[in-house]
Design a protein around this motif. Structure first.
Motif, mmCIF file in Angstrom:
data_model
loop_
_atom_site.group_PDB
_atom_site.id
_atom_site.type_symbol
_atom_site.label_atom_id
_atom_site.label_comp_id
_atom_site.label_asym_id
_atom_site.label_seq_id
_atom_site.Cartn_x
_atom_site.Cartn_y
_atom_site.Cartn_z
ATOM 1 N N GLY A 66 4.073 9.741 1.922
ATOM 2 C CA GLY A 66 5.325 8.844 2.403
ATOM 3 C C GLY A 66 4.623 7.574 1.906
ATOM 4 O O GLY A 66 3.571 7.472 1.488
ATOM 5 N N ALA A 67 5.569 6.695 2.344
ATOM 6 C CA ALA A 67 5.220 5.273 2.201
ATOM 7 C C ALA A 67 6.169 4.394 3.259
ATOM 8 O O ALA A 67 7.079 4.881 3.721
ATOM 9 N N PRO A 82 -1.950 -4.781 10.038
ATOM 10 C CA PRO A 82 -0.414 -4.684 10.362
ATOM 11 C C PRO A 82 0.460 -5.414 9.238
ATOM 12 O O PRO A 82 0.027 -6.595 8.863
ATOM 13 N N GLY A 83 1.409 -4.912 8.718
ATOM 14 C CA GLY A 83 2.330 -5.487 7.831
ATOM 15 C C GLY A 83 2.155 -4.960 6.437
ATOM 16 O O GLY A 83 2.834 -5.190 5.614
ATOM 17 N N ASP A 84 0.958 -4.478 6.263
ATOM 18 C CA ASP A 84 0.506 -3.996 4.781
ATOM 19 C C ASP A 84 1.520 -2.840 4.376
ATOM 20 O O ASP A 84 1.704 -2.050 5.066
ATOM 21 N N ARG A 85 1.941 -2.951 2.969
ATOM 22 C CA ARG A 85 2.615 -1.921 2.352
ATOM 23 C C ARG A 85 1.843 -0.896 2.039
ATOM 24 O O ARG A 85 0.791 -1.100 1.206
ATOM 25 N N VAL A 86 1.900 0.569 2.287
ATOM 26 C CA VAL A 86 0.868 1.551 1.940
ATOM 27 C C VAL A 86 1.690 2.945 1.667
ATOM 28 O O VAL A 86 2.685 3.093 2.036
ATOM 29 N N ALA A 87 0.973 3.618 0.729
ATOM 30 C CA ALA A 87 1.694 4.927 0.598
ATOM 31 C C ALA A 87 0.571 5.932 1.059
ATOM 32 O O ALA A 87 -0.826 5.542 1.030
ATOM 33 N N VAL A 114 5.947 -1.809 -6.770
ATOM 34 C CA VAL A 114 6.242 -0.583 -6.661
ATOM 35 C C VAL A 114 7.080 -0.237 -5.170
ATOM 36 O O VAL A 114 6.577 -0.597 -4.131
ATOM 37 N N SER A 115 8.120 0.381 -5.504
ATOM 38 C CA SER A 115 8.735 0.304 -4.215
ATOM 39 C C SER A 115 8.318 1.443 -3.313
ATOM 40 O O SER A 115 7.676 2.458 -3.905
ATOM 41 N N SER A 116 8.900 1.499 -2.178
ATOM 42 C CA SER A 116 8.282 2.592 -1.185
ATOM 43 C C SER A 116 8.996 3.712 -1.688
ATOM 44 O O SER A 116 8.261 5.147 -1.645
ATOM 45 N N GLU A 117 9.924 3.892 -2.029
ATOM 46 C CA GLU A 117 10.829 4.982 -2.551
ATOM 47 C C GLU A 117 10.155 5.826 -3.958
ATOM 48 O O GLU A 117 9.732 6.935 -4.150
ATOM 49 N N THR A 118 9.447 4.818 -4.755
ATOM 50 C CA THR A 118 8.979 5.319 -5.855
ATOM 51 C C THR A 118 7.630 5.728 -5.459
ATOM 52 O O THR A 118 7.173 7.150 -6.026
#
Length: 150
Positions: A66-67, A82-87, A114-118
């Motif tokens: 997930g992401a 907190p706030g960081d985008r991760v996969a 890089v999008s969360s979806e990708t």
């Protein structure tokens, strides 16, 4: 509170249910991630149908990748805030959910482009491809590869 797709016994897709559950706090070395996208993998079908028995207690969750955004960092977490985008790739809490609590070592920071979806769609599959073509059978120039499930 988290919302998650779970199943109480193996079976057809109709065994899947959306349930609410308390969200436990992140422990030492763990992140809590608000999931924005979940990867869908054939292994989820195997787990749901009972073809892959892992011995875990029911109800079981689905989703291994997930992401999203970090909402909490447990003690001893370094390199995330907190706030960081991760996969992430982790099957312990499932990614077919609103939140996951997972080891920080199972997450990577996402670049802005890089999008969360990708990321959610490709991370586990990319790791599988790397493992098979570099570790199991290292490929060389002019080797032939047959992709039978893409």
């Amino acid at each position: 509170m988290t919302h998650a797709v779970v199943f109480a016994a193996p079976g057809e897709p109709r065994v899947l249910e959306l349930q609410d559950a308390p969200l436990r706090a992140a422990g030492p070395g763990e992140l809590t991630v608000a999931i924005e996208a979940a990867g869908v993998n054939f292994i989820d079908v195997h787990r749901r149908s009972g073809a892959l028995e892992d011995g875990s207690a029911f109800p079981r969750s689905l989703g291994v990748e997930g992401a999203g955004r970090v909402v909490d960092c447990g003690p001893q977490v370094r390199g995330f805030s907190p706030g960081d985008r991760v996969a992430f790739v982790d099957s312990s809490t499932g990614s077919y959910a609103s939140h996951a609590v997972l080891p920080a070592t199972r997450a990577i920071r996402l670049p802005d482009d890089v999008s969360s979806e990708t990321a959610a769609a490709l991370l586990f599959k990319g790791l599988t491809a790397e493992y098979l073509t570099h570790r199991c059978v290292p490929l060389a120039p002019d080797d032939w590869v047959v992709w039978h499930a893409a």
